[in-house]
Motif scaffolding. Structure first.
Motif, PDB file in Angstrom:
ATOM      1  N   ARG A  25      31.077  31.796  37.056  1.00 14.29           N
ATOM      2  CA  ARG A  25      30.249  32.855  36.463  1.00 14.29           C
ATOM      3  C   ARG A  25      31.028  34.155  36.304  1.00 14.29           C
ATOM      4  N   LEU A  26      31.993  34.390  37.199  1.00 16.40           N
ATOM      5  CA  LEU A  26      32.816  35.593  37.113  1.00 16.40           C
ATOM      6  C   LEU A  26      34.003  35.421  36.175  1.00 16.40           C
ATOM      7  N   GLY A  27      34.185  34.203  35.657  1.00 19.48           N
ATOM      8  CA  GLY A  27      35.308  33.945  34.767  1.00 19.48           C
ATOM      9  C   GLY A  27      36.623  33.773  35.497  1.00 19.48           C
ATOM     10  N   LEU A  28      36.567  33.395  36.763  1.00 17.93           N
ATOM     11  CA  LEU A  28      37.771  33.245  37.579  1.00 17.93           C
ATOM     12  C   LEU A  28      38.032  31.792  37.963  1.00 17.93           C
ATOM     13  N   ASP A  29      37.703  30.872  37.064  1.00 17.60           N
ATOM     14  CA  ASP A  29      37.849  29.460  37.394  1.00 17.60           C
ATOM     15  C   ASP A  29      39.064  28.808  36.740  1.00 17.60           C
ATOM     16  N   ASP A  30      39.887  29.591  36.039  1.00 14.00           N
ATOM     17  CA  ASP A  30      41.054  29.013  35.386  1.00 14.00           C
ATOM     18  C   ASP A  30      42.302  29.157  36.265  1.00 14.00           C
ATOM     19  N   PRO A  31      43.375  28.459  35.919  1.00 15.72           N
ATOM     20  CA  PRO A  31      44.594  28.525  36.737  1.00 15.72           C
ATOM     21  C   PRO A  31      45.233  29.917  36.784  1.00 15.72           C
ATOM     22  N   GLN A  32      44.960  30.746  35.801  1.00 17.02           N
ATOM     23  CA  GLN A  32      45.535  32.092  35.750  1.00 17.02           C
ATOM     24  C   GLN A  32      44.748  33.106  36.577  1.00 17.02           C
ATOM     25  N   ALA A  33      43.660  32.691  37.201  1.00 20.99           N
ATOM     26  CA  ALA A  33      42.778  33.624  37.909  1.00 20.99           C
ATOM     27  C   ALA A  33      43.502  34.338  39.045  1.00 20.99           C
ATOM     28  N   ALA A  34      44.314  33.642  39.803  1.00 22.14           N
ATOM     29  CA  ALA A  34      45.024  34.274  40.918  1.00 22.14           C
ATOM     30  C   ALA A  34      45.974  35.347  40.399  1.00 22.14           C
ATOM     31  N   LYS A  35      46.668  35.040  39.306  1.00 20.90           N
ATOM     32  CA  LYS A  35      47.574  36.024  38.698  1.00 20.90           C
ATOM     33  C   LYS A  35      46.776  37.222  38.178  1.00 20.90           C
ATOM     34  N   ASP A  36      45.649  36.948  37.536  1.00 21.52           N
ATOM     35  CA  ASP A  36      44.807  38.017  37.015  1.00 21.52           C
ATOM     36  C   ASP A  36      44.319  38.936  38.137  1.00 21.52           C
ATOM     37  N   MET A  37      43.893  38.340  39.234  1.00 18.85           N
ATOM     38  CA  MET A  37      43.418  39.144  40.366  1.00 18.85           C
ATOM     39  C   MET A  37      44.555  39.984  40.944  1.00 18.85           C
ATOM     40  N   GLY A  38      45.756  39.413  41.026  1.00 15.36           N
ATOM     41  CA  GLY A  38      46.909  40.179  41.500  1.00 15.36           C
ATOM     42  C   GLY A  38      47.208  41.357  40.602  1.00 15.36           C
ATOM     43  N   GLU A  39      47.150  41.126  39.288  1.00 19.00           N
ATOM     44  CA  GLU A  39      47.385  42.214  38.339  1.00 19.00           C
ATOM     45  C   GLU A  39      46.306  43.280  38.434  1.00 19.00           C
ATOM     46  N   LEU A  40      45.061  42.858  38.603  1.00 19.45           N
ATOM     47  CA  LEU A  40      43.971  43.832  38.753  1.00 19.45           C
ATOM     48  C   LEU A  40      44.151  44.671  40.013  1.00 19.45           C
ATOM     49  N   ARG A  41      44.597  44.049  41.094  1.00 25.55           N
ATOM     50  CA  ARG A  41      44.838  44.797  42.330  1.00 25.55           C
ATOM     51  C   ARG A  41      45.968  45.792  42.153  1.00 25.55           C
TER      52      ARG A  41
END
Length: 101
Positions: free
Chosen positions: A41-57
């Motif tokens: 639901r948050l759109g964080l279910d793809d393989p790039q989600a961890a990278k995206d979260m790191g970039e957001l942090r």
């Protein structure tokens, strides 16, 4: 669902004849399914989600640093302006204003 209610439901299932290991496995699977749904639901279910979260942090950290620097700069300018006003006020009060003429 809080852990107290979950423990109570597991105890109730065990009292009614269900195997405790099976109940724990069901609870664990339900937790994983719920977490997976929430990430989807948050759109964080793809393989790039961890990278995206790191970039957001990193972006959030940079924003906080920039904000902190801006506040320090503004505070520094305010202090300088106040000191300049005090010096000008002292010059006027002590009569140094007329010495330049």
């Amino acid at each position: 669902m809080n852990s107290g209610l979950l423990a109570q439901l597991i105890a109730q299932g065990a009292a009614e004849g269900a195997d405790l290991a099976t109940l724990r496995a069901i609870a664990e699977e339900a937790g994983e399914l719920g977490a997976s749904r929430a990430l989807t639901r948050l759109g964080l279910d793809d393989p790039q989600a961890a990278k995206d979260m790191g970039e957001l942090r990193e972006l959030l950290g940079a924003w906080r640093d920039a904000k902190r620097s801006a506040v320090k700069a503004v505070a520094g300018w305010v202090v300088r302006m106040l000191l300049a006003l005090v010096v000008v006020g002292l010059a006027v009060k002590l009569g140094f204003w007329g010495l330049g003429k």
